[in-house]
Design an enzyme around this catalytic site. Sequence first.
Site, PDB file in Angstrom:
ATOM      1  N   CYS A   2       0.847  -1.182   0.000  1.00  0.00           N
ATOM      2  CA  CYS A   2       0.000   0.000   0.000  1.00  0.00           C
ATOM      3  C   CYS A   2       0.885   1.236   0.000  1.00  0.00           C
ATOM      4  O   CYS A   2       2.097   1.139   0.042  1.00  0.00           O
ATOM      5  CB  CYS A   2      -0.903   0.026   1.233  1.00  0.00           C
ATOM      6  SG  CYS A   2      -1.981  -1.410   1.371  1.00  0.00           S
ATOM      7  N   LEU A  50      -3.941  -1.375  -1.717  1.00  0.00           N
ATOM      8  CA  LEU A  50      -3.979  -2.565  -2.566  1.00  0.00           C
ATOM      9  C   LEU A  50      -4.575  -3.655  -1.684  1.00  0.00           C
ATOM     10  O   LEU A  50      -3.956  -4.069  -0.698  1.00  0.00           O
ATOM     11  CB  LEU A  50      -2.579  -2.965  -3.039  1.00  0.00           C
ATOM     12  CG  LEU A  50      -2.537  -4.219  -3.928  1.00  0.00           C
ATOM     13  CD1 LEU A  50      -3.155  -3.939  -5.295  1.00  0.00           C
ATOM     14  CD2 LEU A  50      -1.116  -4.723  -4.103  1.00  0.00           C
ATOM     15  N   ASN A  75       2.120  -0.219   5.893  1.00  0.00           N
ATOM     16  CA  ASN A  75       2.284  -0.873   4.598  1.00  0.00           C
ATOM     17  C   ASN A  75       3.101  -2.132   4.874  1.00  0.00           C
ATOM     18  O   ASN A  75       4.227  -2.051   5.341  1.00  0.00           O
ATOM     19  CB  ASN A  75       3.028   0.068   3.646  1.00  0.00           C
ATOM     20  CG  ASN A  75       3.562  -0.624   2.394  1.00  0.00           C
ATOM     21  OD1 ASN A  75       4.591  -0.243   1.866  1.00  0.00           O
ATOM     22  ND2 ASN A  75       2.878  -1.624   1.910  1.00  0.00           N
ATOM     23  N   THR A 337      23.951   0.516 -11.326  1.00  0.00           N
ATOM     24  CA  THR A 337      23.545  -0.885 -11.447  1.00  0.00           C
ATOM     25  C   THR A 337      22.066  -1.068 -11.102  1.00  0.00           C
ATOM     26  O   THR A 337      21.376  -1.913 -11.684  1.00  0.00           O
ATOM     27  CB  THR A 337      24.441  -1.801 -10.579  1.00  0.00           C
ATOM     28  OG1 THR A 337      24.211  -3.152 -10.932  1.00  0.00           O
ATOM     29  CG2 THR A 337      24.189  -1.623  -9.103  1.00  0.00           C
ATOM     30  N   ARG A 340      20.078   0.045 -14.280  1.00  0.00           N
ATOM     31  CA  ARG A 340      20.224  -0.984 -15.322  1.00  0.00           C
ATOM     32  C   ARG A 340      19.312  -2.180 -15.063  1.00  0.00           C
ATOM     33  O   ARG A 340      18.606  -2.652 -15.940  1.00  0.00           O
ATOM     34  CB  ARG A 340      21.658  -1.509 -15.331  1.00  0.00           C
ATOM     35  CG  ARG A 340      22.611  -0.769 -16.201  1.00  0.00           C
ATOM     36  CD  ARG A 340      23.947  -1.509 -16.141  1.00  0.00           C
ATOM     37  NE  ARG A 340      25.045  -0.591 -16.375  1.00  0.00           N
ATOM     38  CZ  ARG A 340      26.285  -0.794 -15.974  1.00  0.00           C
ATOM     39  NH1 ARG A 340      26.596  -1.873 -15.293  1.00  0.00           N
ATOM     40  NH2 ARG A 340      27.224   0.076 -16.255  1.00  0.00           N
TER      41      ARG A 340
END
Length: 561
Positions: A2, A50, A75, A337, A340
């Site tokens: 959430c 959610l 959450n 990183t 990516r």
Amino acid sequence: MCGIWALFGSDDCLSVQCLSAMKIAHRGPDAFRFENVNGYTNCCFGFHRLAVVDQLFGMQPIRVKKYPYLWLCYNGEIYNHKKLQHHFEFEYQTKVDGEIILHLYDKGGIEQTVCMLDGVFAFILLDTANKKVFLGRDTYGVRPLFKAVTEDGFLAVCSEAKGLINLKHSMTPFLKVEPFLPGHYEVLDLKPNGKVASVEMVKYHNCRDEPLHALYDSVEKLFPGFEIETVKNNLRILFDNAIKKRLMTDRRIGCLLSGGLDSSLVAAILLKQLKEAQVQYPLQTFAIGMEDSPDLLAARKVANHIGSEHHEVLFNSEEGIQVLDEVIFSLETYDITTVRASVGMYLISKYIRKNTDSVVIFSGEGSDELTQGYIYFHKAPSPEKAEEESERLLKELYLFDVLRADRTTAAHGLELRVPFLDHRFSSYYMSLPPNMRIPKNGIEKHLLRETFEDSNLIPKEILWRPKEAFSDGITSVKNSWFRILQEYIDHQVDDAAMASASQKFAVNTPKTKEGYYYRQIFERHYPGRADWLPHYWMPRWTSATDPSARTLTHYKATAKA
């Protein structure tokens, strides 16, 4: 999964301030609530839901009749909430796992509460009777939390930094926003004017220590000692349990599957457990890559072996480059990183949301840090140094891999579950003698592979598959995502810009054109926030200037073999 947001002591109009809460609407696509606090006109909560557990009574802030003075916005998932409820004979008013926080707090205070929670969480707990505000975050920071607090006591808290940076405060034109540290809780006094004053910040759990809640769980008794068969048996018991407890949801479960060791083990055990729980739907597994990528081929082998409903998501270099801007906005970082590796995860999450009804997604995150899976661990000067590095990586997960995993999935309204970061499994693994955990015979994660050697859970060639650099796994060694990015960015950033990089970006000055390009995008979305990243992720014990495993000599030798 959430989105939580709260203000205490706001000088500005709350109806204007609450627009900032909409910046995290993606985290909770099912419902939204904005609620003022009785008696405090300048304090409020915002919540994006959610709905994963208790569709009917799961809205927040959670308030129950027994404790009318407590307000909870959180959450996360508390996997042991039913065990604790039964053990302490708490009377629940809802089926929401987070309700346990209210009962534990009433029974034993904030320190006992956070130590007893087996799960992942970030929470804001308000106690108007005792005039206190509490903030807390799980051991590894699997669930995100940011805060801003001013000298005069205005406090703002949010799941993501983007929900705080545009807030207005009369005394502070530039609000300092920072991540709330994992494994900590903070106690703040609430003043009559709604402002706060920090009382203490407490580290309540170290990743090496067995958690307090282990006293109340139902894992079968582990065998003592470090004899190899004993250790392997204990690891299997704990990992099996780590996945089993994470089945807690009313929504469909899916699994990311790269075809590497970690995600393959998770998918295989998850599917086995879903069958045992007599779940009626097939497990959906998801792999992403460019055509003929090693990851797609390996994931296909695993899916065929375990019998999942497998989805392959193809993307091309143009699609990957096009989403860089929105990926960096979602991530709130410019770490090379991380950016990516996030592109593939962002695109696959987008596919899952659009094309399936899987919402709770399992993944193999955290294993590389815990089990010394990075290729540079082959260069560790000693088992003890490798152990130190593993612990450092786990402490910084919230800045890198866990951040990537949360933001790329949350951007599309999905909830990620990471069994390798289970408290009991990870603390047991960290308690093992250092020389048991190091790479052996040129193979990283040797102990983990050996543990499942005779299980037939996944194909042998996958169980012993060497680690891929992520950018190579999703493309191919001939033309990696790493190389595609270098070629594209080379035309976007000129040499003159690089020469003056230290003047433009004094904090974490980019050393490569790729780093410069990501930093430009980041500064456009989050100007002046470069200090959110304390340092770039880089391998140790090597002179490499790029974080890609592709630049390491061990990897090059393995790739040629």
